[in-house]
Motif scaffolding. Structure first.
Motif, PDB file in Angstrom:
ATOM      1  N   ALA A 226      46.173  36.863  46.388  1.00 17.33           N
ATOM      2  CA  ALA A 226      44.740  37.001  46.647  1.00 17.33           C
ATOM      3  C   ALA A 226      43.988  35.703  46.357  1.00 17.33           C
ATOM      4  O   ALA A 226      42.944  35.437  46.950  1.00 17.33           O
TER       5      ALA A 226
ATOM      6  N   GLN B 279      36.056  36.135  45.797  1.00 16.95           N
ATOM      7  CA  GLN B 279      37.516  36.041  45.706  1.00 16.95           C
ATOM      8  C   GLN B 279      37.987  34.589  45.703  1.00 16.95           C
ATOM      9  O   GLN B 279      38.977  34.261  45.072  1.00 16.95           O
TER      10      GLN B 279
ATOM     11  N   ALA C   5      34.467  43.591  44.098  1.00 15.05           N
ATOM     12  CA  ALA C   5      35.883  43.893  44.336  1.00 15.05           C
ATOM     13  C   ALA C   5      36.667  42.609  44.591  1.00 15.05           C
ATOM     14  O   ALA C   5      37.878  42.566  44.386  1.00 15.05           O
ATOM     15  N   GLY C   6      35.982  41.563  45.009  1.00 14.84           N
ATOM     16  CA  GLY C   6      36.638  40.269  45.193  1.00 14.84           C
ATOM     17  C   GLY C   6      37.160  39.682  43.885  1.00 14.84           C
ATOM     18  O   GLY C   6      38.003  38.790  43.909  1.00 14.84           O
TER      19      GLY C   6
ATOM     20  N   ILE D  10      41.330  38.012  53.352  1.00 18.43           N
ATOM     21  CA  ILE D  10      41.350  38.586  54.701  1.00 18.43           C
ATOM     22  C   ILE D  10      40.016  39.242  55.010  1.00 18.43           C
ATOM     23  O   ILE D  10      39.425  39.911  54.151  1.00 18.43           O
ATOM     24  N   ILE D  11      39.527  39.051  56.215  1.00 15.52           N
ATOM     25  CA  ILE D  11      38.348  39.789  56.679  1.00 15.52           C
ATOM     26  C   ILE D  11      38.694  40.380  58.028  1.00 15.52           C
ATOM     27  O   ILE D  11      39.279  39.723  58.879  1.00 15.52           O
TER      28      ILE D  11
ATOM     29  N   LEU E 270      38.647  41.581  41.561  1.00 14.32           N
ATOM     30  CA  LEU E 270      39.638  42.484  40.966  1.00 14.32           C
ATOM     31  C   LEU E 270      40.945  41.790  40.623  1.00 14.32           C
ATOM     32  O   LEU E 270      41.645  42.183  39.703  1.00 14.32           O
ATOM     33  N   ALA E 271      41.260  40.717  41.361  1.00 14.83           N
ATOM     34  CA  ALA E 271      42.502  40.003  41.083  1.00 14.83           C
ATOM     35  C   ALA E 271      42.494  39.399  39.684  1.00 14.83           C
ATOM     36  O   ALA E 271      43.536  39.215  39.066  1.00 14.83           O
TER      37      ALA E 271
ATOM     38  N   GLN F  97      50.581  40.421  44.272  1.00 14.93           N
ATOM     39  CA  GLN F  97      49.284  40.607  44.948  1.00 14.93           C
ATOM     40  C   GLN F  97      48.187  39.719  44.371  1.00 14.93           C
ATOM     41  O   GLN F  97      47.362  39.185  45.092  1.00 14.93           O
ATOM     42  N   LYS F  98      48.180  39.606  43.052  1.00 11.11           N
ATOM     43  CA  LYS F  98      47.084  38.881  42.407  1.00 11.11           C
ATOM     44  C   LYS F  98      47.146  37.401  42.738  1.00 11.11           C
ATOM     45  O   LYS F  98      46.131  36.755  42.985  1.00 11.11           O
TER      46      LYS F  98
ATOM     47  N   ARG G  15      32.151  39.117  49.495  1.00  7.41           N
ATOM     48  CA  ARG G  15      33.337  39.444  48.704  1.00  7.41           C
ATOM     49  C   ARG G  15      34.318  38.267  48.717  1.00  7.41           C
ATOM     50  O   ARG G  15      34.884  37.919  47.687  1.00  7.41           O
TER      51      ARG G  15
END
Lengths: 250, 278
Positions: free
Chosen positions: A80, A164, A104-105, A85-86, A107-108, A76-77, A160
């Motif tokens: 990302a 990211q 939160a963007g 994705i939006i 978090l990866a 996942q990381k 976000r």
């Protein structure tokens, strides 16, 4: 624009039970392209985006991102960093303040303790403030997210994505729940920011007008097949009419 | 167009009428009960005696006008408050430790986007413990716990916690099951792992609802202390039982006033804290 192909799709197919969602679809996306996916409902736009987001897996065919198959992005990381994705406006946590939804963007890149600590004392405030400034919401840092309007929430989602920093942005009907003025606003911002960050955008849209106005390349799907794939200024009204035509009664 | 009635509905309607008629026949015809007997002179006498007792009419020692009994009652009130806070504290801690695997959407992996074979097993185990814990009433838990411990407020708190743990667990697990999975999926696509999804996606959405349930159960626990007090679990309840047995009616009035104050305090706190969370 660099010559590098960031996405290669080769003869990809996907079926749901007996229904064909996508049948042997192929196209190539270069880095930095702004692509709009258009076509009638059920044409396979969302399926295609979900394949790219690796939410779904293709039944057959090849999908390369940056020259590597999708299976290399199962972490996942890592994914990302490649793909962001939006969606429609329901993708934020409404009870949190805006700043946490923006952060939160990150978090990866954060570990457990930094993420936990961040909930009490927001980290990287400077970057979050800059991101919110760029989407035009500099004064909403600590507002409860659910108190924002639909258009503002989509801007927060854009902020976000700025945090990211993915190379590819997948947008699934990003403006479906907004009124025309807000929709214009959000799409304008999305494409402008993507150009500034040299990101590739693939967006599914209902409205052909927006697709022609903001995107450089239009990919039309009909019944899971490629209907046309043209630069935005070469699409004719006749082609569009055929695309959205209902099946003739025989 | 006339709707066709289901035969079951018709049948239950007639069964309902029959049940009412036969019940009244049993009460009046066979048991010879009469409504006027309820309001007989004797009953009226007992009632006036009891209520006069509560109000302390014609008594020498009136507990709720006495300074010493007030200070005793105050101590007991504090004890009861301690017992209720301990009880809700215990059950909240255990609930928090167990609630996440007890949600159906965590067990099947739709919320955290990860599947493990043992999730359903853990889910079943915790849910059964919830059912077990809340199926047994507080009074029974208290009788069991007091059989093991010495009487006092700690066993009372444990008994109340045991019963409320199951209730809180079920309510809160259902809150988690009702959370919107779309923001959570999006957190996952932004690269959040399981712990980060819980921190950013799940807890912020469910905690306000959790708090409402916890405060409500706290208020219920406060009232239920009277029940577990009856079997010797300390606090106002135990004193209530004793005063009842000794026919100290004015003390009962005093204790009821204390309960009233406790419930008003709980009401005030829960209102304020819910406002604060919003």
């Amino acid at each position: 624009m660099s010559e590098k192909n960031i996405i290669e799709i080769n003869q990809i197919s996907k079926n749901y039970e007996r229904k064909i969602a996508l049948s042997s679809l192929s196209f190539v996306v270069e880095k930095g392209e702004l692509i709009a996916l258009i076509g009638p409902s059920g044409a396979g736009k969302t399926t295609l985006l979900n394949l790219l987001a690796s939410i779904l897996e293709a039944d057959s065919g090849e999908l390369l991102v940056d020259g590597k198959p999708m299976s290399q992005f199962s972490d996942q990381k890592k994914r990302a960093k490649k793909i962001g994705i939006i969606r429609q406006q329901f993708d934020l946590v409404g009870q949190l303040p805006v700043i946490h939804n923006v952060l939160a963007g990150r978090l990866a890149d954060w570990g457990f303790f930094k993420s936990l600590f961040n909930l009490f004392i927001p980290q990287e405030r400077q970057e979050a403030t800059t991101a919110l400034k760029r989407v035009g919401l500099p004064d909403k840092l600590y507002e409860r997210t659910s108190n924002l309007s639909g258009g503002e929430q989509q801007r927060v989602a854009l902020a976000r994505l700025l945090m990211q920093k993915p190379e590819i942005i997948l947008a699934d009907e990003p403006v479906a729940s907004l009124d025309p003025a807000r929709a214009d606003d959000v799409l304008d911002m999305l494409t402008k920011l993507a150009k500034e960050e040299h990101q590739t955008v693939i967006a599914s849209l209902h409205s052909v007008d927006y697709a022609r106005k903001y995107f450089t390349r239009l990919i039309a799907l009909k019944n899971g097949k490629l209907f046309f794939d043209l630069p935005a200024d070469q699409v004719t009204d006749k082609q569009l009419e055929e695309l959205y035509q209902l099946k003739e009664l025989s | 167009m006339k709707k066709r009635r289901s035969p079951f509905l018709t049948f239950s309607f007639y069964a309902f009428l029959l049940l009412i008629a036969s019940s009244w026949y049993f009460v009046i015809g066979i048991k010879n009960a009469s409504l006027t007997e309820l309001f007989s002179k004797e009953n009226l006498e007992y009632a006036t005696k009891f209520f006069k007792g509560l109000l302390g009419v014609g008594q020498e020692e009136i507990a709720f006008l006495n300074r010493d009994s007030w200070s005793d009652a105050f101590k007991l009130t504090v004890e009861t408050l301690q017992m209720s806070i301990m009880a809700i504290g215990f059950s909240t801690i255990v609930m928090f430790l167990t609630v996440i695997p007890a949600a159906r959407n965590v067990a099947d992996g739709t919320l955290t986007l990860s599947r493990r074979w043992y999730r359903w097993f853990v889910f079943g185990l915790i849910r059964v413990s919830y059912i077990f814990s809340r199926a047994i009433p507080e009074l029974v838990w208290a009788m069991i716990v007091i059989f093991i411990f010495k009487p006092g407020i700690l066993p009372g708190a444990i008994a109340l916690a045991l019963h409320n743990f199951g209730i809180l667990g079920k309510l809160c697990a259902e809150v988690i099951e009702d959370t919107d999975s779309r923001p959570i999926r999006n957190l996952a696509s932004a690269g959040a792992n399981r712990a980060q999804i819980l921190m950013y996606g799940v807890f912020p959405t469910v905690l306000p609802q959790f708090l409402t349930y916890i405060l409500y159960r706290w208020e219920v626990i406060m009232r239920t202390t009277i029940v577990v007090g009856f079997v010797g679990a300390g606090g106002l309840g135990q004193e209530f039982k004793l005063s009842m047995s000794f026919f100290h009616y004015t003390e009962i009035t005093l204790l009821l006033i204390c309960y009233l104050i406790l419930v008003i305090i709980a009401d005030y706190i829960s209102e304020k804290s819910r406002f604060f969370v919003k």
